[in-house]
Every structure is written in C-alpha cells, then in structure tokens.
Design a protein around this motif. Structure first.
Motif, PDB file in Angstrom:
ATOM      1  N   LEU A  81       0.832  -1.209   0.000  1.00 14.45           N
ATOM      2  CA  LEU A  81       0.000   0.000   0.000  1.00 14.45           C
ATOM      3  C   LEU A  81       0.863   1.254   0.000  1.00 14.45           C
ATOM      4  CD1 LEU A  81      -2.793   1.275   0.113  1.00 14.45           C
ATOM      5  CD2 LEU A  81      -2.723   1.069   2.603  1.00 14.45           C
ATOM      6  N   LEU A  82       1.944   1.251   0.763  1.00 14.01           N
ATOM      7  CA  LEU A  82       2.845   2.404   0.790  1.00 14.01           C
ATOM      8  C   LEU A  82       3.478   2.640  -0.584  1.00 14.01           C
ATOM      9  CD1 LEU A  82       4.645   1.826   4.224  1.00 14.01           C
ATOM     10  CD2 LEU A  82       2.917   3.564   3.699  1.00 14.01           C
ATOM     11  N   VAL A  83       3.886   1.560  -1.234  1.00 13.92           N
ATOM     12  CA  VAL A  83       4.496   1.682  -2.562  1.00 13.92           C
ATOM     13  C   VAL A  83       3.486   2.244  -3.559  1.00 13.92           C
ATOM     14  CG1 VAL A  83       5.462   0.384  -4.501  1.00 13.92           C
ATOM     15  CG2 VAL A  83       6.191  -0.142  -2.174  1.00 13.92           C
ATOM     16  N   VAL A  84       2.248   1.738  -3.510  1.00 16.34           N
ATOM     17  CA  VAL A  84       1.212   2.212  -4.433  1.00 16.34           C
ATOM     18  C   VAL A  84       0.877   3.680  -4.153  1.00 16.34           C
ATOM     19  CG1 VAL A  84      -1.185   1.910  -5.165  1.00 16.34           C
ATOM     20  CG2 VAL A  84       0.283  -0.083  -4.829  1.00 16.34           C
ATOM     21  N   ASP A  85       0.822   4.069  -2.888  1.00 16.94           N
ATOM     22  CA  ASP A  85       0.597   5.477  -2.558  1.00 16.94           C
ATOM     23  C   ASP A  85       1.690   6.357  -3.153  1.00 16.94           C
ATOM     24  OD1 ASP A  85      -1.788   5.237  -1.196  1.00 16.94           O
ATOM     25  OD2 ASP A  85      -0.861   5.065   0.784  1.00 16.94           O
ATOM     26  N   ALA A  86       2.932   5.888  -3.057  1.00 23.77           N
ATOM     27  CA  ALA A  86       4.053   6.653  -3.601  1.00 23.77           C
ATOM     28  C   ALA A  86       3.973   6.758  -5.121  1.00 23.77           C
ATOM     29  CB  ALA A  86       5.375   6.009  -3.187  1.00 23.77           C
ATOM     30  N   ILE A  87       3.430   5.713  -5.758  1.00 24.49           N
ATOM     31  CA  ILE A  87       3.290   5.714  -7.218  1.00 24.49           C
ATOM     32  C   ILE A  87       2.119   6.587  -7.657  1.00 24.49           C
ATOM     33  CG2 ILE A  87       2.744   4.267  -9.224  1.00 24.49           C
ATOM     34  CD1 ILE A  87       4.218   1.977  -7.813  1.00 24.49           C
ATOM     35  N   ALA A  88       1.004   6.511  -6.917  1.00 22.48           N
ATOM     36  CA  ALA A  88      -0.221   7.226  -7.316  1.00 22.48           C
ATOM     37  C   ALA A  88      -0.183   8.706  -6.972  1.00 22.48           C
ATOM     38  CB  ALA A  88      -1.431   6.576  -6.647  1.00 22.48           C
ATOM     39  N   SER A  89       0.532   9.074  -5.925  1.00 22.74           N
ATOM     40  CA  SER A  89       0.520  10.467  -5.449  1.00 22.74           C
ATOM     41  C   SER A  89       0.929  11.485  -6.509  1.00 22.74           C
ATOM     42  CB  SER A  89       1.427  10.602  -4.221  1.00 22.74           C
ATOM     43  OG  SER A  89       0.917   9.861  -3.144  1.00 22.74           O
ATOM     44  N   PRO A  90       1.949  11.213  -7.329  1.00 21.36           N
ATOM     45  CA  PRO A  90       2.304  12.204  -8.362  1.00 21.36           C
ATOM     46  C   PRO A  90       1.161  12.516  -9.331  1.00 21.36           C
ATOM     47  CG  PRO A  90       4.110  10.672  -8.043  1.00 21.36           C
ATOM     48  CD  PRO A  90       2.959  10.141  -7.242  1.00 21.36           C
ATOM     49  N   ALA A  91       0.284  11.540  -9.592  1.00 25.35           N
ATOM     50  CA  ALA A  91      -0.860  11.800 -10.472  1.00 25.35           C
ATOM     51  C   ALA A  91      -1.774  12.844  -9.858  1.00 25.35           C
ATOM     52  CB  ALA A  91      -1.625  10.502 -10.736  1.00 25.35           C
ATOM     53  N   TRP A  92      -2.025  12.753  -8.540  1.00 22.19           N
ATOM     54  CA  TRP A  92      -2.855  13.749  -7.849  1.00 22.19           C
ATOM     55  C   TRP A  92      -2.173  15.116  -7.878  1.00 22.19           C
ATOM     56  CZ3 TRP A  92      -3.248   9.917  -3.210  1.00 22.19           C
ATOM     57  CH2 TRP A  92      -4.164   8.911  -3.527  1.00 22.19           C
ATOM     58  N   ILE A  93      -0.872  15.129  -7.639  1.00 20.38           N
ATOM     59  CA  ILE A  93      -0.134  16.400  -7.613  1.00 20.38           C
ATOM     60  C   ILE A  93      -0.161  17.070  -8.983  1.00 20.38           C
ATOM     61  CG2 ILE A  93       2.128  17.464  -7.264  1.00 20.38           C
ATOM     62  CD1 ILE A  93       2.718  15.184  -5.248  1.00 20.38           C
ATOM     63  N   ILE A  94       0.174  16.317 -10.021  1.00 21.55           N
ATOM     64  CA  ILE A  94       0.214  16.879 -11.374  1.00 21.55           C
ATOM     65  C   ILE A  94      -1.183  17.318 -11.812  1.00 21.55           C
ATOM     66  CG2 ILE A  94       0.671  16.349 -13.797  1.00 21.55           C
ATOM     67  CD1 ILE A  94       2.876  14.417 -12.780  1.00 21.55           C
ATOM     68  N   GLY A  95      -2.186  16.457 -11.559  1.00 21.23           N
ATOM     69  CA  GLY A  95      -3.555  16.818 -11.919  1.00 21.23           C
ATOM     70  C   GLY A  95      -4.018  18.070 -11.199  1.00 21.23           C
ATOM     71  N   GLY A  96      -3.659  18.192  -9.920  1.00 19.66           N
ATOM     72  CA  GLY A  96      -4.036  19.373  -9.154  1.00 19.66           C
ATOM     73  C   GLY A  96      -3.385  20.640  -9.675  1.00 19.66           C
ATOM     74  N   ILE A  97      -2.106  20.547 -10.040  1.00 14.57           N
ATOM     75  CA  ILE A  97      -1.399  21.717 -10.575  1.00 14.57           C
ATOM     76  C   ILE A  97      -2.018  22.151 -11.911  1.00 14.57           C
ATOM     77  CG2 ILE A  97       0.798  22.514 -11.547  1.00 14.57           C
ATOM     78  CD1 ILE A  97       2.204  20.743  -9.452  1.00 14.57           C
ATOM     79  N   LEU A  98      -2.308  21.182 -12.779  1.00 12.95           N
ATOM     80  CA  LEU A  98      -2.910  21.511 -14.075  1.00 12.95           C
ATOM     81  C   LEU A  98      -4.287  22.145 -13.902  1.00 12.95           C
ATOM     82  CD1 LEU A  98      -1.954  18.310 -16.120  1.00 12.95           C
ATOM     83  CD2 LEU A  98      -0.999  20.605 -16.377  1.00 12.95           C
ATOM     84  N   LEU A  99      -5.053  21.643 -12.938  1.00 12.55           N
ATOM     85  CA  LEU A  99      -6.377  22.207 -12.694  1.00 12.55           C
ATOM     86  C   LEU A  99      -6.249  23.609 -12.099  1.00 12.55           C
ATOM     87  CD1 LEU A  99      -9.405  21.762 -12.809  1.00 12.55           C
ATOM     88  CD2 LEU A  99      -9.276  20.643 -10.570  1.00 12.55           C
ATOM     89  N   TRP A 100      -5.341  23.790 -11.159  1.00 13.74           N
ATOM     90  CA  TRP A 100      -5.101  25.111 -10.556  1.00 13.74           C
ATOM     91  C   TRP A 100      -4.755  26.138 -11.637  1.00 13.74           C
ATOM     92  CZ3 TRP A 100      -4.914  27.074  -5.476  1.00 13.74           C
ATOM     93  CH2 TRP A 100      -4.287  28.302  -5.322  1.00 13.74           C
ATOM     94  N   ARG A 101      -3.965  25.700 -12.621  1.00 12.88           N
ATOM     95  CA  ARG A 101      -3.536  26.598 -13.699  1.00 12.88           C
ATOM     96  C   ARG A 101      -4.545  26.677 -14.833  1.00 12.88           C
ATOM     97  NH1 ARG A 101       2.512  25.354 -15.423  1.00 12.88           N
ATOM     98  NH2 ARG A 101       2.086  27.302 -16.552  1.00 12.88           N
ATOM     99  N   ARG A 102      -5.679  26.008 -14.666  1.00 14.39           N
ATOM    100  CA  ARG A 102      -6.764  26.015 -15.654  1.00 14.39           C
ATOM    101  C   ARG A 102      -6.312  25.513 -17.020  1.00 14.39           C
ATOM    102  NH1 ARG A 102      -8.162  30.323 -12.212  1.00 14.39           N
ATOM    103  NH2 ARG A 102     -10.361  30.289 -11.601  1.00 14.39           N
TER     104      ARG A 102
END
Length: 263
Positions: free
Chosen positions: A171-192
């Motif tokens: 679970l820790l490994v998967v969290d580490a793998i999945a987290s960048p998707a949330w970060i990148i998606g959030g940045i792209l959404l923030w920047r519209r």
C-alpha cells in the motif's frame, strides 16, 4: 472511444471474478491471516463499489453524459490503485495473471481514454463553473501528504528495522506511485489547463471513492474477520474524506451546470 469501451468491458468481469473469488475462497486466494485481514473486506468493497462505479461511468458516457465521461478514468484509476496493491502483496498464485490483467488494461485504457477526450471543449464548458483553485489545491495537498507519508514510513521502517507487513508495504508503494498523479492533476487544474479539467474530475472521483471504500472496509472487517471495530479510525478517515468530498461535490455541481452532452 470504442477501444476504451472494449477494454473496460474486459476489465469489469475480471474485477468481478477477482472479487468473488476472494470472498468465496479466501484461504485459497490469501495464504496467510495477514493477507485475509487486508483483502477480504476489500474484495466486498471492490464488488459493490469498484465494479458499479466503472459500469455506471461507462453507461453514463455511452448516453452522452459529460459527467460519465470525466468520471470514467477515475473509476479505472480506482481499480488500478486497488489491484496494484494486490499485485505487489499477494504471492504468485492462479489469481496473479488476473490482477496483472486488471492493472495493465486499466492503465492502457486510462491513457487512451484521456487522450481521446477533447480537452479544450471540456475546458470551455467547465471554466468558471467549477472551483478550480480549491479542487486543484486539495489534489496537490493530498498528493504531497500521501507521498510524504509513504516515503517517510518506508524510510523509517528501513532505518529502525521496524517489521512491516507485506500488504502495508504494498500500500505504501502504491501510494508513492499514485501520489504524483494527484499532484500533477491538481497543478494543471489550478492553472486552468485543458488536461486539468479532463483529469481533475476523475482524480477527485477516485480519491473520494477511495475514502468511501476505506470507511466501508473498516466497518466490514469486524463482520468478516476477527478484528475489533475502531470508531476512531472511521471518524478520522471520514474527516479526511470530507476535505475531498466538498470540492468533489462542487465540481459535480459545476459539471451539471454545463451542457450535459459530450462535445
């Protein structure tokens, strides 16, 4: 979208078979008590949450609903996240090819589906109707938080030689793998950005379903296996989930305000 429909129609029965097998044959599928505790309740959740959200998103997209189209990658990501944990935690058994198939097909379908969506058209519909900054900030914060928690836990276990179960490490490994998707998606959404609008709804949907699924697992575990019920854990997860549920609900409201047919 035809390839995405075809691959999703393969993923859905694979997910159903994997869940039912884990529920009906737990000792054969999960050779240790630790794995049974980690995955039996999760199989029930995958069957009654993971499978319906996938089929529901496909059905809504098929009917021309923008909300279904945007949620579809999130439903696939939900399955990908879950079964990547299975893939990393469970020893080689007859179920291993099934888990591998779900993970590989889900990843392939997400990429193809997102690439097929007209991002600029989605942006034109949703720009100004959704809380881009709030939703983007929540995705980035959760992504950074889960990434730091995962890396910190793994480093701490390594330095202190602290025992950690196979399922917890997976679970820790998967969290580490999945987290960048949330970060990148959030940045792209923030920047519209167009891709942020396409991926933001799916990522919020996936994160919200993960919190709902975790609450369901915590409630089901005492009923299915011999573990005590922890109200504190449920409340903590619920509070964390609310931070995600609120921008997700606002995002849904924005989608519903826009035109309801796929561009």
């Amino acid at each position: 979208l035809k390839p995405a429909y075809l691959s999703s129609l393969i993923i859905a029965p694979l997910l159903g078979v994997a869940s039912v097998a884990g529920i009906l044959l737990p000792k054969d599928i999960y050779p240790s008590a630790e794995l049974q505790q980690a995955f039996i309740a999760n199989d029930v959740v995958n069957l009654f949450i993971g499978l319906p959200i996938l089929l529901g998103s496909m059905w809504a997209a098929r009917r021309g609903k923008l909300i279904g189209l945007l949620f579809w990658p999130g439903a696939l990501f939900y399955g990908l996240y879950n079964y990547l944990v299975y893939l990393l935690a469970i020893p080689l058994t007859i179920m291993y090819p099934l888990y591998l198939g779900i993970v590989v097909l889900s990843l392939y379908t997400i990429i193809g589906l997102v690439a097929s969506i007209n991002g600029e058209a989605v942006k034109q519909r949703l720009n100004g109707r959704v809380q881009e900054r709030l939703a983007g900030a929540v995705l980035v914060i959760f992504g950074i938080l889960f990434l730091l928690l995962a890396l910190g836990s793994m480093i701490s276990a390594l330095i202190n030689q602290t025992p950690i179960t196979t399922s917890e490490m997976a679970l820790l490994v998967v969290d580490a793998i999945a987290s960048p998707a949330w970060i990148i998606g959030g940045i792209l959404l923030w920047r519209r950005q167009a891709l942020g609008y396409v991926g933001g709804a799916g990522l919020l949907f996936q994160a919200s379903m993960l919190f709902i699924g975790l609450i369901a697992v915590l409630i089901l575990q005492p009923l299915l296996i011999d573990v005590p019920f922890s109200l504190t854990d449920v409340v903590v997860v619920l509070i964390m989930g609310l931070i995600c549920f609120i921008p997700f609900a606002l995002f849904i409201r924005g989608i519903l305000k826009s035109l309801k047919t796929i561009p």
